[in-house]
Scaffold this motif. Structure first.
Motif, PDB file in Angstrom:
ATOM      1  N   PHE A 165      -3.854  -2.644  -3.262  1.00  0.00           N
ATOM      2  CA  PHE A 165      -3.964  -2.379  -1.820  1.00  0.00           C
ATOM      3  C   PHE A 165      -3.812  -0.885  -1.558  1.00  0.00           C
ATOM      4  CE2 PHE A 165      -2.656  -6.925  -1.808  1.00  0.00           C
ATOM      5  CZ  PHE A 165      -3.888  -7.387  -1.377  1.00  0.00           C
ATOM      6  N   ALA A 166      -4.873  -0.153  -1.874  1.00  0.00           N
ATOM      7  CA  ALA A 166      -4.814   1.308  -1.853  1.00  0.00           C
ATOM      8  C   ALA A 166      -5.596   1.889  -0.686  1.00  0.00           C
ATOM      9  CB  ALA A 166      -5.335   1.855  -3.182  1.00  0.00           C
ATOM     10  N   ALA A 167      -5.570   1.202   0.460  1.00  0.00           N
ATOM     11  CA  ALA A 167      -6.406   1.647   1.577  1.00  0.00           C
ATOM     12  C   ALA A 167      -6.034   3.046   2.073  1.00  0.00           C
ATOM     13  CB  ALA A 167      -6.319   0.642   2.716  1.00  0.00           C
ATOM     14  N   VAL A 168      -4.752   3.377   2.013  1.00  0.00           N
ATOM     15  CA  VAL A 168      -4.356   4.708   2.486  1.00  0.00           C
ATOM     16  C   VAL A 168      -4.998   5.785   1.614  1.00  0.00           C
ATOM     17  CG1 VAL A 168      -2.402   6.264   2.804  1.00  0.00           C
ATOM     18  CG2 VAL A 168      -2.214   3.892   3.507  1.00  0.00           C
ATOM     19  N   ILE A 169      -4.985   5.547   0.309  1.00  0.00           N
ATOM     20  CA  ILE A 169      -5.609   6.498  -0.617  1.00  0.00           C
ATOM     21  C   ILE A 169      -7.110   6.597  -0.308  1.00  0.00           C
ATOM     22  CG2 ILE A 169      -5.949   7.075  -3.052  1.00  0.00           C
ATOM     23  CD1 ILE A 169      -3.004   6.824  -2.302  1.00  0.00           C
ATOM     24  N   THR A 170      -7.745   5.438  -0.121  1.00  0.00           N
ATOM     25  CA  THR A 170      -9.175   5.424   0.190  1.00  0.00           C
ATOM     26  C   THR A 170      -9.462   6.205   1.472  1.00  0.00           C
ATOM     27  OG1 THR A 170      -9.432   3.284  -0.887  1.00  0.00           O
ATOM     28  CG2 THR A 170     -11.136   3.921   0.675  1.00  0.00           C
ATOM     29  N   LEU A 171      -8.620   5.979   2.460  1.00  0.00           N
ATOM     30  CA  LEU A 171      -8.826   6.621   3.765  1.00  0.00           C
ATOM     31  C   LEU A 171      -8.762   8.141   3.658  1.00  0.00           C
ATOM     32  CD1 LEU A 171      -9.250   5.123   6.390  1.00  0.00           C
ATOM     33  CD2 LEU A 171      -6.845   5.494   6.936  1.00  0.00           C
ATOM     34  N   ILE A 172      -7.715   8.664   3.030  1.00  0.00           N
ATOM     35  CA  ILE A 172      -7.589  10.128   2.984  1.00  0.00           C
ATOM     36  C   ILE A 172      -8.641  10.723   2.046  1.00  0.00           C
ATOM     37  CG2 ILE A 172      -5.142  10.128   3.618  1.00  0.00           C
ATOM     38  CD1 ILE A 172      -4.430  10.633   0.739  1.00  0.00           C
ATOM     39  N   THR A 173      -9.005   9.991   0.987  1.00  0.00           N
ATOM     40  CA  THR A 173     -10.039  10.509   0.091  1.00  0.00           C
ATOM     41  C   THR A 173     -11.379  10.559   0.809  1.00  0.00           C
ATOM     42  OG1 THR A 173      -8.862   9.439  -1.722  1.00  0.00           O
ATOM     43  CG2 THR A 173     -11.052  10.263  -2.196  1.00  0.00           C
ATOM     44  N   MET A 174     -11.677   9.511   1.596  1.00  0.00           N
ATOM     45  CA  MET A 174     -12.961   9.499   2.297  1.00  0.00           C
ATOM     46  C   MET A 174     -13.054  10.630   3.305  1.00  0.00           C
ATOM     47  SD  MET A 174     -14.036   5.581   2.982  1.00  0.00           S
ATOM     48  CE  MET A 174     -15.645   5.941   3.668  1.00  0.00           C
ATOM     49  N   SER A 175     -11.963  10.912   4.018  1.00  0.00           N
ATOM     50  CA  SER A 175     -12.070  11.981   5.011  1.00  0.00           C
ATOM     51  C   SER A 175     -12.260  13.320   4.311  1.00  0.00           C
ATOM     52  CB  SER A 175     -10.865  11.985   5.963  1.00  0.00           C
ATOM     53  OG  SER A 175      -9.697  12.208   5.256  1.00  0.00           O
ATOM     54  N   GLU A 176     -11.710  13.431   3.105  1.00  0.00           N
ATOM     55  CA  GLU A 176     -11.931  14.664   2.333  1.00  0.00           C
ATOM     56  C   GLU A 176     -13.390  14.735   1.839  1.00  0.00           C
ATOM     57  OE1 GLU A 176      -9.417  16.513   2.410  1.00  0.00           O
ATOM     58  OE2 GLU A 176      -9.452  17.975   0.769  1.00  0.00           O
TER      59      GLU A 176
END
Lengths: 292, 291
Positions: A165-176
Motif C-alpha cells: 500500500f504505497a500510494a503516498v510514494i506513488t503520489l509524490i513520485t507522480m507529481s515529481e
C-alpha cells in the motif's frame, strides 16, 4: 511582509508554541530524562544511569523487536518504495484508467491502520477468511492455516498488511514526474530510446531525490508501526512479530515500568533520526547531477 | 502509447512491436494488481457483512442468499457503536476546528510577519515532524493526568491537535507564501487591523489549503488508537478504533456483526475521500514532501 506590533506576533504564535511545549518538547524532555531512572509513577524517579538501556539491550524480547524492525525497514526501502515508484512510472504514462487506479490506490491509506489491520485480520481468519477460502476453492479443500498465529507465516502475514500500500510514494513520485519537461523524453525518443530506457536513464535519475524522501517517509512509518501488530498478533507467536512500540505499550499497561518504557522510546527516537540521516546522506551522494 | 511513439518516429520493427506489447501487458498487470488489492478486500467485507454467520462460515466467496442487516443491528445495539461513533465525531470535529484556528494564525505569522526569530520559530515548530508520536506516550499520559484531563474528550482533542501541527503548519504556510500580497497590502493601507486582515482577506484566500488540512486532521483523529487507549477509560469517552478492538475480542463468534462494525467504522472516511479526493491527495503530497 509586514512588520506588525510585538503584541500581534506574540498572539498569533502563542497557541502553536504552547502546543509545541505541551505536546512535543515537554514530553520529549520527560522521556529522555526519566529513561535514566527507575520510576513507576508513584514514587519519585530514582536515577540509575544507563541501567534501563543495559537491561533492554540484554533482553531477548528487545533483540527480537530490533531484528524485526530492521527486517521491516529493509522491506520498506527495497520493496514498498520501489513498488510505489513502479506504479508511478506506469500511471505516469497515462494508460487507460490511470486516474481511477491512482484514486483507489489511496483508499487503504485513507482507512487508516486500525481499519486496515482489522480488514486483514478478517482476510486471514481460519474459517471465515477469504485467503483460506480462495486456496480451498482452487482445489485444496483441506487447506486450513491460521496465518497470523502460526510461527511460519505470522511475520509475512503482518508485513503484507502494509507492504504494497504505497500510494503516498506513488503520489509524490507522480507529481515529481509531471514536473519533468516533456522535451527531454521527446528528444530521447527521436534518438531511438525505448520507453524502458527513458524511464531508467532519464526519469529515474531525475526523480532520485524524491525516492530518498519516499524511503524516509516509509521507514519512519514502519518504525512507529503499532496498530498493525497490537491489533493482529500482539507481537506473537513467541516474539516473531514484536516491535519496540508494542513492548513499550505492554510495559506501560501491565507493569508501570515508566523509566524502562521511556528508554525504549528513546531508542525508537534515535533509530528514526539515524534512519533519516543515513538516507539523506546516501541520496545526497546520488544527487550530484543537479549541482552540475 | 509506446507504439504510438514509435509510429511517430516512423520505425516500428517487429522486435519493437513485441517489446511494446509486452510493456503494455506489464502495465495492465500492475494496474490490475493495484486495483485488486485496494478494492477487493473492502468489497468482500461489505458483501460478507450482509450475510448470515452460517453463510460466512460455509464459504468465503459466496453471495448472501437474502441480504440481511442483522449484523449492523447487533453492532449498534450490543457494542453501542452509535455511542462511540458520536464520541469519535465530537473529538475529530473539535480537533479539526481547534487545529485550523491555531495553525492558520501561526502560519500567517510565519509567512507574513517580519520579526527576528521567524526562521528559528518555524524550524522549531516543524521539527515536530521528526518526533515519532509513539515515543511520547508515557510523558503525555503523565501530562494529561496532571492537567486533570484523564478520561476526557478534551485530553484527546488536546493531544490530537498537537499531532496535527507539522502537517497543518506546513500545508497552510506554504500555501499562504504563494498567495500574492497586494490585497492584504491595500487592506493595511486603508487602516485595517492585523486580525481583521487575517480573518477577512487571508483566510478566504487560503480555503483550499484549509480544506486539505482539515480533512487530513479529521482522518488522523478518526483513526488514532494508541493515545485513545491510554488516555480514556469510560464507555462514553472511548472512540471507534477502541470499540473496534473491543469488538474483535468480544464478538469473535459473530462474524456478520464484526464485518458490519468495520463497514460502519470506515464509511465516514470513504465518504470524505470520495467528496474531497483532490484535497486529500494534494494535502498528503504537500505534507509528505516537507521532510
Amino acid at each position: 511582509m509586514i512588520k506588525p506590533g510585538r503584541l500581534w506576533i506574540v498572539l498569533f504564535l502563542l497557541p502553536a508554541l504552547a502546543m509545541f511545549l505541551l505536546v512535543y518538547l515537554g514530553p520529549l524532555a520527560t522521556a529522555v530524562t526519566t529513561s535514566f531512572t527507575k520510576w513507576n509513577g508513584m514514587q519519585a524517579p530514582r536515577f540509575i544511569g544507563l541501567d534501563n538501556y543495559l537491561r533492554l539491550a540484554a533482553s531477548a524480547k528487545f533483540q527480537a523487536a530490533f531484528g524485526n524492525t530492521i527486517k521491516w525497514v529493509l522491506a520498506a526501502a527495497f520493496i514498498h518504495v520501489p513498488f510505489g515508484v513502479l506504479v508511478a512510472l506506469v500511471l505516469f504514462k497515462r494508460p487507460r484508467g490511470w486516474r481511477f487506479t491512482r484514486a483507489v490506490f489511496m483508499i487503504p491509506n485513507v482507512l487508516g491502520w486500525t481499519a486496515l489491520s482489522i480488514l486483514f485480520m478478517f482476510i486471514y481468519l481460519p474459517d471465515a477468511g477469504i485467503l483460506n477460502g480462495l486456496i480451498q476453492s482452487l482445489g485444496f479443500s483441506d487447506f486450513n492455516r491460521n496465518w497470523l498465529y502460526e510461527p511460519g507465516s505470522a511475520f509475512t502475514a503482518v508485513t503484507l498488511i502494509w507492504l504494497f500500500f504505497a500510494a503516498v510514494i506513488t503520489l509524490i513520485t507522480m507529481s515529481e514526474l509531471m514536473a519533468i519537461p516533456e522535451s527531454l523524453a521527446d528528444s530521447a525518443r527521436i534518438d531511438g530510446a525505448s520507453p524502458l530506457q527513458i524511464d531508467l536513464y532519464i526519469n529515474l535519475p531525475i526523480i532520485w531525490p524524491i525516492v530518498g524522501t519516499g524511503i524516509i517517509i516509509a521507514v519512519t512509518s514502519v518504525l512507529k508501526a503499532f496498530e498493525i501488530i497490537f491489533l493482529t498478533t500482539g507481537g506473537g507467536p513467541g516474539d516473531r512479530t514484536i516491535n519496540i512500540s508494542v513492548i513499550m505499550v505492554n510495559r506501560l499497561l501491565n507493569s508501570q515500568e515508566y523509566g524502562y518504557a521511556n528508554a525504549l522510546a528513546v531508542v525508537l527516537l534515535l533509530m528514526g533520526m539515524a534512519a533519516i540521516l543515513l538516507v539523506q546522506w546516501l541520496f545526497r551522494l546520488g544527487r550530484g547531477y543537479r549541482d552540475q | 502509447m509506446s507504439s504510438g511513439a514509435a509510429a511517430r518516429v516512423g520505425i516500428a520493427t517487429p522486435g519493437q512491436r513485441i517489446a511494446a506489447g509486452a510493456a503494455a501487458l506489464f502495465r495492465y498487470a500492475v494496474i490490475g494488481f493495484v486495483v485488486a488489492i485496494s478494492v477487493l478486500p473492502l468489497v468482500w467485507v461489505v458483501i460478507s457483512s450482509l450475510e448470515t454467520n452460517a453463510e460466512i462460515l460455509s464459504s468465503a466467496l459466496n453471495l448472501p442468499a437474502a441480504p440481511s442487516l442483522k449484523g449492523y443491528a447487533t453492532a449498534f445495539r450490543f457494542a453501542r457503536l452509535d455511542l462511540k461513533f458520536v464520541t469519535s465525531l465530537i473529538v475529530a470535529v473539535s480537533t479539526t476546528t481547534v487545529s485550523l484556528l491555531i495553525y492558520s494564525l501561526a502560519a500567517y505569522a510565519l509567512s507574513r510577519f517580519r520579526f527576528r526569530l521567524r526562521t528559528l520559530v518555524f524550524t522549531l515548530l516543524i521539527s515536530s515532524i521528526l518526533i515519532p508520536v509513539n515515543t511520547m506516550v508515557q510523558p503525555v499520559y503523565e501530562m494529561v493526568l496532571r492537567l486533570g484531563l484523564y478520561d476526557t474528550k478534551a485530553a484527546l482533542i488536546l493531544v490530537y491537535t498537537g499531532f496535527s501541527m507539522p502537517l497543518c503548519l506546513f500545508v497552510l504556510r506554504s500555501y499562504m507564501m504563494h498567495l500574492p500580497y497586494e490585497m492584504e497590502e491595500s487592506a493595511y493601507l486603508e487602516g485595517a487591523s492585523v486580525p481583521r486582515t487575517f480573518w477577512q482577506i487571508m483566510l478566504p484566500l487560503t480555503q483550499p489549503a484549509l480544506v486539505s488540512s482539515a480533512v487530513l486532521t479529521f482522518l488522523g483523529s478518526w483513526n488514532e488508537l494508541l493515545y485513545a487507549l491510554l488516555l480514556t477509560s469510560s464507555e462514553h469517552n472511548r472512540t471507534l478504533p477502541l470499540a473496534m478492538r473491543y469488538f474483535m475480542q468480544q464478538f469473535t463468534f459473530d462474524f456478520s456483526a464484526m464485518f458490519a462494525a468495520l463497514v460502519i467504522y470506515v464509511v465516514p472516511s470513504i465518504i470524505l475521500y470520495v467528496v474531497l479526493q483532490e484535497q486529500i491527495m494534494s494535502g498528503i503530497a504537500a505534507g509528505a514532501i516537507n521532510e
